[in-house]
Motif scaffolding. Structure first.
Motif, mmCIF file in Angstrom:
data_model
loop_
_atom_site.group_PDB
_atom_site.id
_atom_site.type_symbol
_atom_site.label_atom_id
_atom_site.label_comp_id
_atom_site.label_asym_id
_atom_site.label_seq_id
_atom_site.Cartn_x
_atom_site.Cartn_y
_atom_site.Cartn_z
ATOM 1 N N MET A 17 31.970 45.142 24.173
ATOM 2 C CA MET A 17 31.849 44.253 24.478
ATOM 3 C C MET A 17 33.195 43.624 24.153
ATOM 4 O O MET A 17 33.186 43.123 25.739
ATOM 5 C CB MET A 17 31.472 43.411 22.989
ATOM 6 N N PHE A 18 33.953 44.559 24.205
ATOM 7 C CA PHE A 18 35.432 44.313 24.776
ATOM 8 C C PHE A 18 35.669 44.155 25.736
ATOM 9 O O PHE A 18 35.779 43.428 26.954
ATOM 10 C CB PHE A 18 37.170 44.919 24.122
ATOM 11 N N PHE A 19 35.276 45.606 26.297
ATOM 12 C CA PHE A 19 35.203 46.586 27.737
ATOM 13 C C PHE A 19 34.474 44.820 28.703
ATOM 14 O O PHE A 19 35.437 44.980 30.132
ATOM 15 C CB PHE A 19 35.729 47.647 27.829
ATOM 16 N N SER A 20 33.690 44.609 28.512
ATOM 17 C CA SER A 20 32.870 43.939 29.949
ATOM 18 C C SER A 20 32.988 42.443 29.565
ATOM 19 O O SER A 20 33.078 41.570 30.822
ATOM 20 C CB SER A 20 30.723 44.273 29.067
ATOM 21 N N GLY A 21 33.491 42.438 28.078
ATOM 22 C CA GLY A 21 33.597 40.549 28.353
ATOM 23 C C GLY A 21 35.418 40.563 29.152
ATOM 24 O O GLY A 21 35.646 39.545 29.767
ATOM 25 N N ILE A 22 35.960 41.771 29.403
ATOM 26 C CA ILE A 22 37.357 42.066 29.821
ATOM 27 C C ILE A 22 36.621 41.388 32.051
ATOM 28 O O ILE A 22 37.273 40.895 32.315
ATOM 29 C CB ILE A 22 38.017 43.010 30.023
ATOM 30 N N LEU A 23 35.286 41.971 32.187
ATOM 31 C CA LEU A 23 35.591 42.109 33.408
ATOM 32 C C LEU A 23 35.127 40.712 34.121
ATOM 33 O O LEU A 23 34.686 40.048 35.007
ATOM 34 C CB LEU A 23 34.075 43.624 33.480
ATOM 35 N N ILE A 24 33.879 40.411 32.716
ATOM 36 C CA ILE A 24 33.300 39.180 33.407
ATOM 37 C C ILE A 24 34.004 38.298 32.674
ATOM 38 O O ILE A 24 34.117 37.163 34.284
ATOM 39 C CB ILE A 24 32.431 38.916 31.298
ATOM 40 N N THR A 25 35.568 37.886 32.418
ATOM 41 C CA THR A 25 35.799 36.741 32.179
ATOM 42 C C THR A 25 36.964 37.133 33.746
ATOM 43 O O THR A 25 37.420 36.256 34.263
ATOM 44 C CB THR A 25 37.107 36.968 31.196
ATOM 45 N N ILE A 26 37.448 38.158 33.920
ATOM 46 C CA ILE A 26 37.988 38.459 35.204
ATOM 47 C C ILE A 26 37.128 37.518 36.330
ATOM 48 O O ILE A 26 38.043 37.107 37.398
ATOM 49 C CB ILE A 26 39.124 39.471 35.843
ATOM 50 N N SER A 27 35.739 37.767 36.411
ATOM 51 C CA SER A 27 35.069 37.657 37.013
ATOM 52 C C SER A 27 34.641 36.729 38.005
ATOM 53 O O SER A 27 33.334 35.895 39.019
ATOM 54 C CB SER A 27 33.504 39.091 37.008
ATOM 55 N N LEU A 28 35.143 35.983 36.564
ATOM 56 C CA LEU A 28 34.524 34.226 36.599
ATOM 57 C C LEU A 28 34.768 33.179 37.914
ATOM 58 O O LEU A 28 33.621 32.689 38.388
ATOM 59 C CB LEU A 28 35.206 33.548 35.381
ATOM 60 N N PRO A 29 35.968 33.739 38.339
ATOM 61 C CA PRO A 29 35.840 33.131 40.098
ATOM 62 C C PRO A 29 35.179 33.010 41.426
ATOM 63 O O PRO A 29 33.865 32.510 41.341
ATOM 64 C CB PRO A 29 37.769 33.502 40.590
ATOM 65 N N TRP A 30 34.294 34.948 41.385
ATOM 66 C CA TRP A 30 33.274 34.798 41.772
ATOM 67 C C TRP A 30 31.586 35.008 41.787
ATOM 68 O O TRP A 30 31.139 34.183 41.491
ATOM 69 C CB TRP A 30 33.426 36.345 42.281
ATOM 70 N N SER A 31 32.029 34.924 40.152
ATOM 71 C CA SER A 31 30.316 34.345 38.814
ATOM 72 C C SER A 31 30.079 33.002 39.718
ATOM 73 O O SER A 31 28.830 33.132 39.703
ATOM 74 C CB SER A 31 30.695 35.361 37.514
ATOM 75 N N VAL A 32 31.416 32.475 38.898
ATOM 76 C CA VAL A 32 30.857 30.524 39.080
ATOM 77 C C VAL A 32 30.718 29.973 40.178
ATOM 78 O O VAL A 32 29.079 29.409 40.376
ATOM 79 C CB VAL A 32 32.258 29.698 38.892
ATOM 80 N N ARG A 33 31.341 30.933 41.408
ATOM 81 C CA ARG A 33 30.551 30.477 43.047
ATOM 82 C C ARG A 33 29.485 31.186 42.963
ATOM 83 O O ARG A 33 28.578 30.489 43.816
ATOM 84 C CB ARG A 33 31.293 30.735 44.304
ATOM 85 N N VAL A 51 35.321 23.921 36.109
ATOM 86 C CA VAL A 51 34.498 25.320 35.175
ATOM 87 C C VAL A 51 35.377 26.271 34.874
ATOM 88 O O VAL A 51 34.988 27.136 33.939
ATOM 89 C CB VAL A 51 33.279 25.524 36.382
ATOM 90 N N VAL A 52 35.928 26.932 35.932
ATOM 91 C CA VAL A 52 36.181 28.324 36.159
ATOM 92 C C VAL A 52 37.733 28.484 35.192
ATOM 93 O O VAL A 52 37.456 29.329 34.161
ATOM 94 C CB VAL A 52 36.775 28.906 37.295
ATOM 95 N N ILE A 53 38.488 27.298 35.146
ATOM 96 C CA ILE A 53 39.462 27.156 33.876
ATOM 97 C C ILE A 53 38.914 27.674 32.465
ATOM 98 O O ILE A 53 39.156 27.896 31.676
ATOM 99 C CB ILE A 53 40.692 25.954 34.390
ATOM 100 N N ILE A 54 37.724 25.725 32.531
ATOM 101 C CA ILE A 54 37.102 26.299 30.745
ATOM 102 C C ILE A 54 36.921 27.228 30.730
ATOM 103 O O ILE A 54 36.365 27.927 29.341
ATOM 104 C CB ILE A 54 36.425 25.008 30.811
ATOM 105 N N TYR A 55 36.039 28.406 31.284
ATOM 106 C CA TYR A 55 35.594 29.505 30.517
ATOM 107 C C TYR A 55 36.319 30.616 30.973
ATOM 108 O O TYR A 55 35.871 31.092 30.129
ATOM 109 C CB TYR A 55 33.459 30.035 32.605
#
Length: 151
Positions: A17-33, A51-55
């Protein structure tokens, strides 16, 4: 299932959860788009930066909670749960939970969903639970230290 199996599974689950959470949080600019384009959510497209800032903030706070859980779990592995560090971790987790609830409330200004209101309630309850559990752990530590001195 043996007690040791549950402990090992939980340790690896927290690490995942911790390491995948890091990847998901870093990828937010691309995943939100991608979500905005794929599912055609106009809110995500029209208010992309918000949305990117809040998430991103929510992701960081969630990572902070999981990291505190990982710290506490190390004491479980050492078979020494009633330590002051766990009280501090529980207090922090309560604070992070309240912060998540506040950010979720701010997010409702962008677009309101029932799920987000449920999350606010869940994290307020989690925050209260963590704060109360911190007091319980603190008392347990006091009793443990008194017993150690008695023996």
């Amino acid at each position: 299932m043996k007690k040791e199996s549950i402990i090992v599974i939980t340790k690896y689950l927290l690490d995942f959860m911790f390491f995948s959470g890091i990847l998901i949080t870093i990828s937010l600019p691309w995943s939100v788009r991608w979500v905005a384009n794929y599912f055609q959510y106009e809110v995500f497209a029209n208010q992309y930066n918000e949305v990117v800032i809040i998430y991103f903030i929510l992701g960081l706070l969630a990572l902070a909670i999981v990291n505190e859980l990982r710290k506490m779990f190390r004491t479980v592995l050492k078979d020494d749960c009633f330590v002051t560090d766990n009280v501090v971790s529980l207090q922090r987790m309560g604070t992070y939970s309240f912060m998540i609830a506040a950010v979720c409330l701010v997010r409702t200004l962008l677009y309101l969903t029932v799920a987000m209101l449920v999350l606010v309630l869940v994290f307020v309850i989690a925050g209260l639970f963590s704060k109360v559990l911190a007091f319980v752990f603190d008392k347990a530590i006091t009793y443990k230290l008194e017993n150690d001195l008695t023996i």
